[in-house]
Motif scaffolding. Structure first.
Motif, PDB file in Angstrom:
ATOM      1  N   ILE A 238       0.837  -1.201   0.000  1.00  0.00           N
ATOM      2  CA  ILE A 238       0.000   0.000   0.000  1.00  0.00           C
ATOM      3  C   ILE A 238       0.876   1.257   0.000  1.00  0.00           C
ATOM      4  O   ILE A 238       0.602   2.229  -0.715  1.00  0.00           O
ATOM      5  N   ILE A 239       1.952   1.235   0.798  1.00  0.00           N
ATOM      6  CA  ILE A 239       2.849   2.397   0.873  1.00  0.00           C
ATOM      7  C   ILE A 239       3.561   2.618  -0.457  1.00  0.00           C
ATOM      8  O   ILE A 239       3.649   3.746  -0.951  1.00  0.00           O
ATOM      9  N   ILE A 240       4.060   1.533  -1.073  1.00  0.00           N
ATOM     10  CA  ILE A 240       4.716   1.653  -2.388  1.00  0.00           C
ATOM     11  C   ILE A 240       3.730   2.161  -3.431  1.00  0.00           C
ATOM     12  O   ILE A 240       4.053   3.022  -4.268  1.00  0.00           O
ATOM     13  N   LEU A 241       2.496   1.630  -3.384  1.00  0.00           N
ATOM     14  CA  LEU A 241       1.455   2.088  -4.306  1.00  0.00           C
ATOM     15  C   LEU A 241       1.232   3.592  -4.147  1.00  0.00           C
ATOM     16  O   LEU A 241       1.185   4.336  -5.144  1.00  0.00           O
TER      17      LEU A 241
ATOM     18  N   ASN B 190      -6.092   1.684   5.030  1.00  0.00           N
ATOM     19  CA  ASN B 190      -5.304   1.636   3.797  1.00  0.00           C
ATOM     20  C   ASN B 190      -5.752   2.685   2.785  1.00  0.00           C
ATOM     21  O   ASN B 190      -4.924   3.272   2.069  1.00  0.00           O
ATOM     22  N   SER B 191      -7.072   2.942   2.714  1.00  0.00           N
ATOM     23  CA  SER B 191      -7.569   3.993   1.822  1.00  0.00           C
ATOM     24  C   SER B 191      -6.996   5.345   2.236  1.00  0.00           C
ATOM     25  O   SER B 191      -6.584   6.151   1.392  1.00  0.00           O
ATOM     26  N   GLY B 192      -6.960   5.595   3.557  1.00  0.00           N
ATOM     27  CA  GLY B 192      -6.418   6.858   4.065  1.00  0.00           C
ATOM     28  C   GLY B 192      -4.926   6.998   3.819  1.00  0.00           C
ATOM     29  O   GLY B 192      -4.450   8.061   3.430  1.00  0.00           O
ATOM     30  N   VAL B 193      -4.180   5.909   4.045  1.00  0.00           N
ATOM     31  CA  VAL B 193      -2.726   5.927   3.813  1.00  0.00           C
ATOM     32  C   VAL B 193      -2.431   6.213   2.346  1.00  0.00           C
ATOM     33  O   VAL B 193      -1.600   7.079   2.012  1.00  0.00           O
ATOM     34  N   PHE B 194      -3.129   5.488   1.449  1.00  0.00           N
ATOM     35  CA  PHE B 194      -2.922   5.709   0.016  1.00  0.00           C
ATOM     36  C   PHE B 194      -3.279   7.141  -0.364  1.00  0.00           C
ATOM     37  O   PHE B 194      -2.518   7.812  -1.078  1.00  0.00           O
ATOM     38  N   TRP B 195      -4.432   7.608   0.115  1.00  0.00           N
ATOM     39  CA  TRP B 195      -4.894   8.945  -0.270  1.00  0.00           C
ATOM     40  C   TRP B 195      -3.954  10.034   0.224  1.00  0.00           C
ATOM     41  O   TRP B 195      -3.643  10.980  -0.513  1.00  0.00           O
ATOM     42  N   ALA B 196      -3.472   9.915   1.449  1.00  0.00           N
ATOM     43  CA  ALA B 196      -2.557  10.917   1.989  1.00  0.00           C
ATOM     44  C   ALA B 196      -1.246  10.942   1.195  1.00  0.00           C
ATOM     45  O   ALA B 196      -0.741  12.023   0.848  1.00  0.00           O
TER      46      ALA B 196
ATOM     47  N   GLY C 297      -8.514   8.540   7.423  1.00  0.00           N
ATOM     48  CA  GLY C 297      -8.060   7.197   7.079  1.00  0.00           C
ATOM     49  C   GLY C 297      -7.364   6.520   8.241  1.00  0.00           C
ATOM     50  O   GLY C 297      -7.780   5.466   8.702  1.00  0.00           O
ATOM     51  N   LEU C 298      -6.317   7.160   8.753  1.00  0.00           N
ATOM     52  CA  LEU C 298      -5.517   6.554   9.817  1.00  0.00           C
ATOM     53  C   LEU C 298      -6.294   6.411  11.128  1.00  0.00           C
ATOM     54  O   LEU C 298      -6.035   5.496  11.906  1.00  0.00           O
ATOM     55  N   LEU C 299      -7.253   7.308  11.369  1.00  0.00           N
ATOM     56  CA  LEU C 299      -8.024   7.241  12.606  1.00  0.00           C
ATOM     57  C   LEU C 299      -9.380   6.562  12.406  1.00  0.00           C
ATOM     58  O   LEU C 299     -10.249   6.636  13.265  1.00  0.00           O
ATOM     59  N   SER C 300      -9.560   5.862  11.265  1.00  0.00           N
ATOM     60  CA  SER C 300     -10.870   5.278  10.954  1.00  0.00           C
ATOM     61  C   SER C 300     -11.292   4.219  11.964  1.00  0.00           C
ATOM     62  O   SER C 300     -12.471   4.001  12.195  1.00  0.00           O
TER      63      SER C 300
ATOM     64  N   SER D 208     -13.307   3.697   0.619  1.00  0.00           N
ATOM     65  CA  SER D 208     -13.563   2.788   1.728  1.00  0.00           C
ATOM     66  C   SER D 208     -14.837   1.985   1.526  1.00  0.00           C
ATOM     67  O   SER D 208     -14.852   0.763   1.680  1.00  0.00           O
ATOM     68  N   ILE D 209     -15.934   2.657   1.153  1.00  0.00           N
ATOM     69  CA  ILE D 209     -17.208   1.946   1.027  1.00  0.00           C
ATOM     70  C   ILE D 209     -17.219   1.019  -0.184  1.00  0.00           C
ATOM     71  O   ILE D 209     -17.813  -0.065  -0.148  1.00  0.00           O
TER      72      ILE D 209
END
Length: 449
Positions: free
Chosen positions: A11-14, A135-141, A296-299, A373-374
């Motif tokens: 996810i981080i590499i993406l 993961n959605s939040g990590v990618f988006w950020a 994302g991270l606090l979801s 996310s949804i």
């Protein structure tokens, strides 16, 4: 490395790969119309708005076939090839030619559909219902850091400039092309997930990642992916979410192409009008990163689901639209090269303009993180078709918005977004309530989504 660590690594590499590619592409889109109006070459007759309209129009149509392409080629190679086309589009600005500009616009539209379908698939494969929000939040950020770096360079490089020279243009776009290629190469670091399904158990996401060398099997997967896309398009949830997605397409066009052009056209901003385009992009990025990080991270600590985040997003956007309406001249989106000396309902303020940039980014992150996310939650087994439909609707609305941006005054563009955003929020609430009810029926913890 444990399976969970490997998934987070992917996810981080993406996210980092997309950050590099879209540092180049979004900076390119933000300054394209301004650069084009400053071209000395009278043989060039292109329009940044028209180019973006072509890109998103082709993008929307290509989403019908992108799941099949990803099924045959695989997500990793799909993203690599798509990244190369992004780099070629940016390189066109080094020595612009009208035919090359519009041809590249068509190809990047196809590449974008494949890239985002593969991204949605990769995100879902490396997530489960407990980690999809994070993961959605990590990618988006990570993705939205792209707005920060490229525009920071534009702000300092174009400080005090009222006209963009040929040397300025070439320097910027050579650098952006190299940055895009770096992001493309990083896709090779994504590690393939091991198949943990029981024999005979189907999962379309894992099927797409398969290694079967049989051409017939790959073609069957492609046909199956296309059929799933058509079938999902007419489900109640997708139809309702399409209204929300349509709004994200309209506001994407506004903050990524139109608003920067508006700022650059206001003569009352003085010698800083061109560098303010970069500063605006930076603050859009700050809003996007803040939103992606928080929501994302606090979801996992969110006991109320996605609806409060979407409600915050629409309120923030309505405040931004109201301030922009008062601060920006009505003819700013379609002003000539000389700019506009008109005044709206207040003397144009740089501080208000940049604050609105932040609000636009924050509101956009609210909508997009929750949509990612949804979709990942509802369609964990049909991720590629679901994300293709999401991008199809978003991109066709972005194409329409870029087209009318050539002609509509600012007030009409803002009104369209207010109306669609209002109804999009209501339809998202409806789907989220149904998702919460389904989750409760399964006995899962609602805060985990």
């Amino acid at each position: 490395m444990s399976p969970e660590s490997k998934k987070l690594f992917n996810i981080i590499i993406l996210g980092v790969s997309f950050m590099f590619i879209f540092t180049a592409f979004q900076t390119c889109g933000n300054v394209a119309q301004t650069v084009i109006t400053n071209l000395n070459n009278t043989d060039f007759h292109g329009s940044g708005y028209t180019s973006m309209s072509i890109i998103y129009g082709v993008f929307s149509a290509s989403n019908l076939i992108s799941p099949s392409v990803v099924a045959i080629v695989g997500p990793q190679l799909s993203m690599v090839v798509s990244g190369i086309f992004y780099s070629l589009y940016i390189a066109v600005f080094i020595q612009p030619a009208t035919w090359a500009f519009y041809t590249a616009s068509v190809f990047i539209g196809i590449a974008a559909a494949v890239l985002w379908t593969a991204q949605g698939n990769c995100l879902t494969v490396n997530s489960d219902e407990n980690t999809i929000g994070r993961n959605s939040g990590v990618f988006w950020a990570l993705l939205q850091f792209s707005l920060f770096f490229g525009n920071l360079y534009i702000y300092f490089a174009w400080q005090g400039k009222t006209r963009i020279s040929e040397s300025d243009r070439r320097t910027v776009f050579i650098a952006l092309t190299v940055i895009s290629l770096v992001g493309t190469v990083l896709f090779f670091l994504i590690r393939k997930q091991e198949d943990t399904k029981a024999p005979g158990e189907e999962d379309s996401a894992n099927e797409i990642l398969g290694d079967s060398s049989s051409a017939q099997t790959k073609m069957m997967r492609a046909v199956a992916a296309f059929k799933k896309s058509i079938k999902l398009s007419f489900t109640k949830e997708i139809l309702l979410l399409s209204v929300t997605t349509a709004y994200t397409g309209l506001e994407l066009t506004f903050f990524s192409g139109v608003y920067g052009t508006c700022i650059g056209a206001v003569n009352r901003f003085g010698s800083e009008e061109k560098s303010l385009i970069g500063l605006s992009g930076i603050f859009i990025g700050v809003g996007e990163i803040l939103g992606g990080g928080i929501f994302g991270l606090l979801s996992k600590n969110n006991r109320f689901g996605r609806n409060p985040v979407v409600m915050l997003g629409i309120v923030v956007h309505f405040i931004a639209f109201y301030l922009i309406f008062f601060n920006m001249p009505n003819d700013a989106p379609i002003a000539p090269m000389e700019g506009t000396d008109d005044v709206a309902y207040m003397i144009p303020s740089k501080e208000v303009a940049i604050f609105c940039s932040f609000l636009l980014g924050l509101g956009d992150s609210c909508f997009n993180t929750q949509l990612l996310s949804i979709l990942g939650f509802l369609y964990s087994e049909d991720s590629a078709p679901a994300f293709a439909i999401f991008k199809f609707v978003q991109s066709i609305c972005a194409a329409v918005a870029y087209f009318y941006s050539n002609y509509f005054l600012l007030q009409w563009q803002l009104l369209i977004m207010v109306v669609v955003g209002f109804f999009g929020t209501i339809t998202f609430f409806t789907v989220e309530w149904e998702a919460a009810a389904a989750l409760a029926a399964r006995g899962s913890d609602y805060s985990s989504i």
